[in-house]
Write an enzyme that holds these catalytic residues in place. Structure first.
Site, PDB file in Angstrom:
ATOM      1  N   GLN A 123       0.847  -1.202   0.000  1.00  0.00           N
ATOM      2  CA  GLN A 123       0.000   0.000   0.000  1.00  0.00           C
ATOM      3  C   GLN A 123       0.880   1.249   0.000  1.00  0.00           C
ATOM      4  OE1 GLN A 123      -1.788   0.540   3.798  1.00  0.00           O
ATOM      5  NE2 GLN A 123      -3.404   1.920   3.096  1.00  0.00           N
ATOM      6  N   GLU A 241      -9.231  -1.625   5.773  1.00  0.00           N
ATOM      7  CA  GLU A 241      -8.070  -1.831   6.644  1.00  0.00           C
ATOM      8  C   GLU A 241      -8.500  -1.777   8.117  1.00  0.00           C
ATOM      9  OE1 GLU A 241      -4.992   1.155   6.163  1.00  0.00           O
ATOM     10  OE2 GLU A 241      -3.510  -0.119   7.160  1.00  0.00           O
ATOM     11  N   GLU A 361      -5.295   9.736  17.182  1.00  0.00           N
ATOM     12  CA  GLU A 361      -5.857  11.098  17.160  1.00  0.00           C
ATOM     13  C   GLU A 361      -6.752  11.286  15.928  1.00  0.00           C
ATOM     14  OE1 GLU A 361      -2.622  10.398  17.611  1.00  0.00           O
ATOM     15  OE2 GLU A 361      -2.426  10.927  19.721  1.00  0.00           O
TER      16      GLU A 361
HETATM   17  C1  LIG Z   1       3.847  -0.648  11.427  1.00  0.00           C
HETATM   18  C2  LIG Z   1       3.391   0.371  10.413  1.00  0.00           C
HETATM   19  C3  LIG Z   1       3.053  -0.032   9.133  1.00  0.00           C
HETATM   20  C4  LIG Z   1       2.653   0.912   8.182  1.00  0.00           C
HETATM   21  N1  LIG Z   1       2.356   0.458   6.913  1.00  0.00           N
HETATM   22  C5  LIG Z   1       2.006   1.359   5.965  1.00  0.00           C
HETATM   23  C6  LIG Z   1       1.780   0.938   4.610  1.00  0.00           C
HETATM   24  O1  LIG Z   1       1.902  -0.248   4.280  1.00  0.00           O
HETATM   25  N2  LIG Z   1       1.462   1.868   3.694  1.00  0.00           N
HETATM   26  C7  LIG Z   1       1.321   3.193   4.008  1.00  0.00           C
HETATM   27  O2  LIG Z   1       0.997   3.973   3.123  1.00  0.00           O
HETATM   28  N3  LIG Z   1       1.539   3.628   5.271  1.00  0.00           N
HETATM   29  C8  LIG Z   1       1.883   2.751   6.250  1.00  0.00           C
HETATM   30  N4  LIG Z   1       2.127   3.183   7.538  1.00  0.00           N
HETATM   31  C9  LIG Z   1       2.112   4.617   7.803  1.00  0.00           C
HETATM   32  C10 LIG Z   1       0.954   5.105   8.644  1.00  0.00           C
HETATM   33  O3  LIG Z   1      -0.258   5.056   7.942  1.00  0.00           O
HETATM   34  C11 LIG Z   1       1.307   6.543   9.080  1.00  0.00           C
HETATM   35  O4  LIG Z   1       2.455   6.458   9.921  1.00  0.00           O
HETATM   36  C12 LIG Z   1       0.195   7.230   9.797  1.00  0.00           C
HETATM   37  O5  LIG Z   1      -0.883   7.504   8.922  1.00  0.00           O
HETATM   38  C13 LIG Z   1       0.651   8.552  10.442  1.00  0.00           C
HETATM   39  O6  LIG Z   1       1.306   9.374   9.545  1.00  0.00           O
HETATM   40  P1  LIG Z   1       2.732  10.007   9.913  1.00  0.00           P
HETATM   41  O7  LIG Z   1       3.627   8.907  10.380  1.00  0.00           O
HETATM   42  O8  LIG Z   1       3.158  10.829   8.745  1.00  0.00           O
HETATM   43  O9  LIG Z   1       2.461  10.963  11.171  1.00  0.00           O
HETATM   44  P2  LIG Z   1       1.879  12.440  11.142  1.00  0.00           P
HETATM   45  O10 LIG Z   1       0.686  12.499  10.260  1.00  0.00           O
HETATM   46  O11 LIG Z   1       2.978  13.383  10.858  1.00  0.00           O
HETATM   47  O12 LIG Z   1       1.390  12.613  12.642  1.00  0.00           O
HETATM   48  C14 LIG Z   1       2.282  12.949  13.715  1.00  0.00           C
HETATM   49  C15 LIG Z   1       1.455  13.137  14.986  1.00  0.00           C
HETATM   50  O13 LIG Z   1       0.523  14.234  14.823  1.00  0.00           O
HETATM   51  C16 LIG Z   1      -0.811  13.816  15.076  1.00  0.00           C
HETATM   52  N5  LIG Z   1      -1.731  14.506  14.162  1.00  0.00           N
HETATM   53  C17 LIG Z   1      -1.547  14.717  12.829  1.00  0.00           C
HETATM   54  N6  LIG Z   1      -2.615  15.348  12.317  1.00  0.00           N
HETATM   55  C18 LIG Z   1      -3.500  15.546  13.331  1.00  0.00           C
HETATM   56  C19 LIG Z   1      -4.798  16.149  13.432  1.00  0.00           C
HETATM   57  N7  LIG Z   1      -5.414  16.657  12.361  1.00  0.00           N
HETATM   58  N8  LIG Z   1      -5.416  16.139  14.634  1.00  0.00           N
HETATM   59  C20 LIG Z   1      -4.808  15.607  15.726  1.00  0.00           C
HETATM   60  N9  LIG Z   1      -3.575  15.037  15.702  1.00  0.00           N
HETATM   61  C21 LIG Z   1      -2.931  15.008  14.525  1.00  0.00           C
HETATM   62  C22 LIG Z   1      -0.805  12.312  14.776  1.00  0.00           C
HETATM   63  O14 LIG Z   1      -1.831  11.651  15.460  1.00  0.00           O
HETATM   64  C23 LIG Z   1       0.587  11.901  15.301  1.00  0.00           C
HETATM   65  O15 LIG Z   1       0.545  11.708  16.685  1.00  0.00           O
HETATM   66  C24 LIG Z   1       2.547   2.277   8.514  1.00  0.00           C
HETATM   67  C25 LIG Z   1       2.878   2.690   9.813  1.00  0.00           C
HETATM   68  C26 LIG Z   1       3.303   1.760  10.753  1.00  0.00           C
HETATM   69  C27 LIG Z   1       3.659   2.253  12.133  1.00  0.00           C
END
Ligand SMILES: Cc1cc2nc3c(=O)[nH]c(=O)nc-3n(C[C@H](O)[C@H](O)[C@H](O)COP(=O)(O)OP(=O)(O)OC[C@H]3O[C@@H](n4cnc5c(N)ncnc54)[C@H](O)[C@@H]3O)c2cc1C
Length: 378
Positions: A123, A241, A361
């Site tokens: 994905q 998912e 969140e």
């Molecule tokens: C084990 C694992 C497997 C994964 N596998 C995949 C995969 O196969 N494909 C894929 O595409 N992605 C994958 N991901 C990624 C995952 O979907 C993202 O890490 C997740 O959506 C968060 O995005 P970010 O890491 O950019 O954090 P950010 O979006 O930068 O968030 C950082 C912090 O800010 C908070 N935050 C951000 N926006 C808001 C808001 N509007 N209101 C309140 N709080 C907020 C978040 O909750 C978080 O605590 C995976 C992640 C993990 C840990």
């Protein structure tokens, strides 16, 4: 909903239980390559016996099982401690998305090899600057001579190092409002323009990766759901998912909680009043998760698709799994950080639960806005 199983559902459960007892492959071997080969083989075995894609329509190689039977399947797999099949993303999300939005040609081409594990899916949604705010993603696709040329970067791409196909969301219209300029593609991972670099998790497992995409080619017929409709198609993938995990999740919590009570006994803390309170609280929350899993199921039965309620069970499960594994570390005391065990692994792996598949969140925002009807953030 009526929680009693019908005769047909009981027969389904008994048939599956008997099959799992006779065919359980045992513990997966250690090591990424060996463990992966084991999971591919296990999926082939499930598929040959008609237990892959149980709720998918029969015409696409599924079993045509009802949502209740699908829930029974998930719960029974956990109950039997059966390993996960290899193509989890294809089975849980890719296949259902193609079945919901794909053309007849796409369904004929892509669905069967997902079931047989001949083609593994990943994905490609998240990017370094776009995770929670997925619609802000920058990977762009430009049409040229009847095909799409894609450039950008993805991150946290689970199983990309094994994958043949990537569910890729890219920007195809730079001028449209951010949700409207996206398109959903099936990108062939086997091309030089797609570089996969492994990332290692806190558990030491190389489960996910970075993707560097430099002018990768995607034929026009690999657009799913129409150009500019990528957001809507991506939401289908995300709902599958989140909701797809509910029954397996509640089963896993019930199983692990029983093991946690045993652990408390072994360490002589089962009579400790504070520990008893913690265990009782975990039990209460596990029941709430179980009932909410049924609530999500009712939604699927009524509307044919998972709804935003799936976010609730995903949030509850991640909170509960983290509390449960933290309790295990407290029970183990000083040995917890010193002595590796299955509990150490579970404790470390649980950290990702409140991030993967949408952070807690973000799920709270979805529940507030789309389930409770509270004012929107934006
Ligand atoms: C084990 C694992 C497997 C994964 N596998 C995949 C995969 O196969 N494909 C894929 O595409 N992605 C994958 N991901 C990624 C995952 O979907 C993202 O890490 C997740 O959506 C968060 O995005 P970010 O890491 O950019 O954090 P950010 O979006 O930068 O968030 C950082 C912090 O800010 C908070 N935050 C951000 N926006 C808001 C808001 N509007 N209101 C309140 N709080 C907020 C978040 O909750 C978080 O605590 C995976 C992640 C993990 C840990």
């Amino acid at each position: 909903m009526d929680l009693t199983l019908s005769d047909t559902e009981e027969a389904f459960r008994d048939e599956l239980r008997a099959w799992l007892e006779a065919n359980h492959p045992g513990e997966p071997p250690a090591g990424d390559e060996e463990g992966w080969a084991f999971r591919v083989e296990w999926q082939r075995q499930l598929h040959a016996a008609g237990w892959a894609g149980v709720s998918w329509p029969k015409e696409y190689g599924g079993r045509g099982a009802s949502p209740v039977e699908q829930a029974i399947f998930s719960a029974e797999m956990v109950r039997a401690d059966a390993p996960s099949p290899a193509n989890v993303l294809g089975l849980a999300m890719g296949g259902p998305t193609v079945i919901a939005h794909g053309t007849d040609e796409q369904k004929d081409r892509y669905v069967a090899p997902i079931l047989s594990a001949d083609e593994i899916w990943c994905q490609g949604f998240s990017e370094p600057e776009s995770g929670s705010d997925l619609a802000s993603l920058k990977t762009k696709a430009v049409k040229s001579n009847g095909e799409w040329v894609v450039t950008g970067q993805k991150v946290w791409t689970t199983f990309a190092h094994h994958a043949k196909w990537c569910m890729l969301v890219a920007r195809t219209d730079q001028d449209a409002p951010k949700h409207k300029g996206l398109t959903y593609f099936l990108m062939d991972m086997e091309q030089d323009a797609v570089q996969v670099r492994p990332l290692v998790q806190i558990t030491g497992e190389p489960e996910f990766n970075e993707l560097f995409i430099e002018e990768a080619r995607i034929p026009d017929e690999n657009v799913v759901g129409g150009v500019g409709n990528g957001w809507m198609v991506a939401i289908t993938t995300l709902m599958h998912e989140r909701s797809g995990i509910a029954f397996a999740a509640q089963g896993q919590i019930k199983r692990d909680l029983a093991q946690l009570v045993e652990l408390a006994r072994e360490h002589g803390v089962d009579e400790d009043p504070v520990m008893r309170q913690r265990l009782a609280q975990l039990y209460i929350e596990s029941e709430s998760l179980r009932i909410n899993a049924y609530r999500g199921l009712t939604q699927i039965i009524k509307h044919g698709q998972p709804g935003p309620e799936g976010s609730l069970t995903k949030w509850q499960w991640s909170d509960l799994n983290q509390s449960l594994t933290e309790t295990s570390a407290d029970i183990r005391g000083p040995e917890a950080p010193l002595k590796d065990s299955d509990w150490t692994y579970r404790f470390l792996r649980a950290r990702a639960n409140s991030i993967e598949g949408g952070t807690t969140e973000i799920l709270r925002n979805i529940i507030a806005e789309r389930v409770l009807g509270l004012p929107r953030l934006r």
